[in-house]
Scaffold this active site. Structure first.
Site, PDB file in Angstrom:
ATOM      1  N   SER A 101       0.848  -1.183   0.000  1.00  0.00           N
ATOM      2  CA  SER A 101       0.000   0.000   0.000  1.00  0.00           C
ATOM      3  C   SER A 101       0.888   1.238   0.000  1.00  0.00           C
ATOM      4  O   SER A 101       1.939   1.259   0.649  1.00  0.00           O
ATOM      5  CB  SER A 101      -0.903   0.013   1.243  1.00  0.00           C
ATOM      6  OG  SER A 101      -1.487   1.284   1.434  1.00  0.00           O
ATOM      7  N   ARG A 153     -22.516  -5.511 -45.228  1.00  0.00           N
ATOM      8  CA  ARG A 153     -21.368  -4.948 -44.520  1.00  0.00           C
ATOM      9  C   ARG A 153     -21.913  -3.832 -43.649  1.00  0.00           C
ATOM     10  O   ARG A 153     -22.555  -2.920 -44.146  1.00  0.00           O
ATOM     11  CB  ARG A 153     -20.323  -4.401 -45.504  1.00  0.00           C
ATOM     12  CG  ARG A 153     -19.043  -3.903 -44.827  1.00  0.00           C
ATOM     13  CD  ARG A 153     -18.172  -5.051 -44.329  1.00  0.00           C
ATOM     14  NE  ARG A 153     -17.817  -5.947 -45.418  1.00  0.00           N
ATOM     15  CZ  ARG A 153     -16.862  -5.721 -46.316  1.00  0.00           C
ATOM     16  NH1 ARG A 153     -16.143  -4.629 -46.258  1.00  0.00           N
ATOM     17  NH2 ARG A 153     -16.611  -6.608 -47.257  1.00  0.00           N
TER      18      ARG A 153
END
Length: 407
Positions: free
Chosen positions: A290, A330
């Site tokens: 930490s 497409r």
């Protein structure tokens, strides 16, 4: 300076498979092997095809120019084809350069290259899951009789054994191990051409030599292309430009692998809490620290695995949405929306499985803490009936042995 995305801790574990360099290699390989496939199908002279493919592989690619140019055409394949044709024109001939990308469309190359990336990701996940499964099988057997308290809805429930819990993790990993086996997955090439009609390929029919394969030239080219790339041939007469299930089916096993690992990691996060302390992650320099509290040992491996499991599963959801958005022959939107989710699933599948293998191999089990927590309920040793937990643990280990034999 080069580094992985700072917002994806652990990303370096996947960069060699899903990073931009890897994707570019897959795109170039797709184009080179397509030329060789043309020779296989009898529409290109084999020695000439070999020279063209070599020129493609030796092409000098400017990634920054390629990325910038992709804005003009909407994808990087258009610019890449121009660079490859230029290389072939210089090294072979201008006429030979026309064999590059012949009868393909940009989506064919992009989708096929992404399938190659997925294939590599599956192989990496499969290997990591094998390591994880071996470790969990060992834990299941070693702790088949290690009594602990089961927890349901966050509260103490009945006695069980830690081996049974590890066995349940193992069953999830075993399922993912089978699903990520590259030899048991369908990873098709995409070769439909400009509108998915094979029109340009059919125009080459008069050039083709007789083939023993009972296929149209378009499908024959796809068959040889797939074989060259280590992928599967296209399903005869089927084009998946806007029928996206093949891509979703290809990447889902990667997400399921990440999710199976995340289940284990979630249990480890809870069990490593100070007030429980039944499990602990393997120690490593720089891990779990930490920036503000030196006394902390955070379950970082498990946190990142859970992050990847959730991220991968959400990305599959995005792919499903893209399939729903696909239109006509497409799509103007859906195809472009897929690229990052595909890479996201592959990346986080690799990260999760790699980290999970490390977690399982070094997981620290504290039977004393398990006994202490069980005693909080005031149960006497004689009343600690764990049902068939021990049998479940040993059965899971046996199932893993079978899964490895069948893979």
């Amino acid at each position: 300076m080069t580094f992985s995305d700072l917002l994806i801790p652990g990303g370096q574990r996947a960069d060699s498979v899903v990073g931009d360099d890897a994707l570019l290699r897959a795109l170039v390989s797709a184009e080179a092997e397509w030329v060789r496939a043309q020779a296989d199908a009898g529409v290109l002279d084999p020695p000439l095809a070999a020279r063209i493919a070599s020129a493609i592989e030796q092409a000098e690619i400017d990634p920054e120019a390629l990325a910038s140019g992709a804005e003009g055409g909407g994808n990087p394949v258009i610019g890449l084809v121009a660079m490859l044709r230029r290389s072939v024109a210089q090294r072979v001939s201008e006429e030979a350069s026309m064999a590059v990308h012949r009868a393909l469309t940009s989506q064919d190359v992009m989708d096929t290259a992404l399938m190659s990336v997925v294939a590599s990701a599956l192989a990496g996940c499969h290997e990591a899951l094998g390591r994880t499964g071996d470790s969990l099988a060992r834990l299941s057997a070693e702790h088949a009789d290690t009594v602990m308290v089961a927890r349901t809805l966050g509260q103490h429930a009945l006695p069980m054994t830690f081996g049974a819990r590890a066995g349940r993790w193992l069953d999830g990993v075993a399922a993912a191990y089978r699903e990520t086996d590259p030899d048991h997955t369908w990873l098709p090439v995409s070769g439909g051409g400009a509108a998915g009609t094979h029109r340009a390929a059919l125009a080459l029919e008069s050039m083709a030599e007789d083939s023993a394969l009972d296929m149209s030239l378009g499908d024959r080219l796809g068959h040889f292309w797939a074989r060259r790339l280590g992928l599967n041939g296209p399903v005869a007469d089927q084009v998946w430009h806007t029928r996206r299930r093949p891509m979703i089916d290809a990447v889902e096993p990667l997400a399921r692998a990440a999710v199976a690992c995340a289940k284990m990691a979630g249990d480890v996060v809870i069990s490593s809490r100070n007030e429980i302390s039944e499990l602990a992650e393997p120690a490593a320099e720089g891990r779990g620290g930490s920036s503000a509290m030196a006394h902390k040992k955070n379950p970082t491996l498990s946190i990142l695995i859970r992050r990847s499991g959730v991220t991968a599963s959400r990305a599959v959801g995005a792919l499903m949405e893209s399939e729903a958005l696909a239109v006509e022959e497409r799509s103007e939107l859906a195809w472009h929306l897929e690229w990052e989710p595909i890479r996201t699933v592959a990346r986080h599948g690799l990260i999760a499985t790699s980290l999970a293998a490390e977690l399982a191999e070094g997981l620290i089990v504290d039977p004393g803490a398990m006994t202490r927590n069980l005693n909080l309920d005031g149960n006497s040793p004689a009343s600690r009936d764990t049902g068939n937990s021990a049998d479940q643990a040993r059965a899971a280990a046996r199932r893993w042995d079978t899964a490895k034999e069948q893979s």
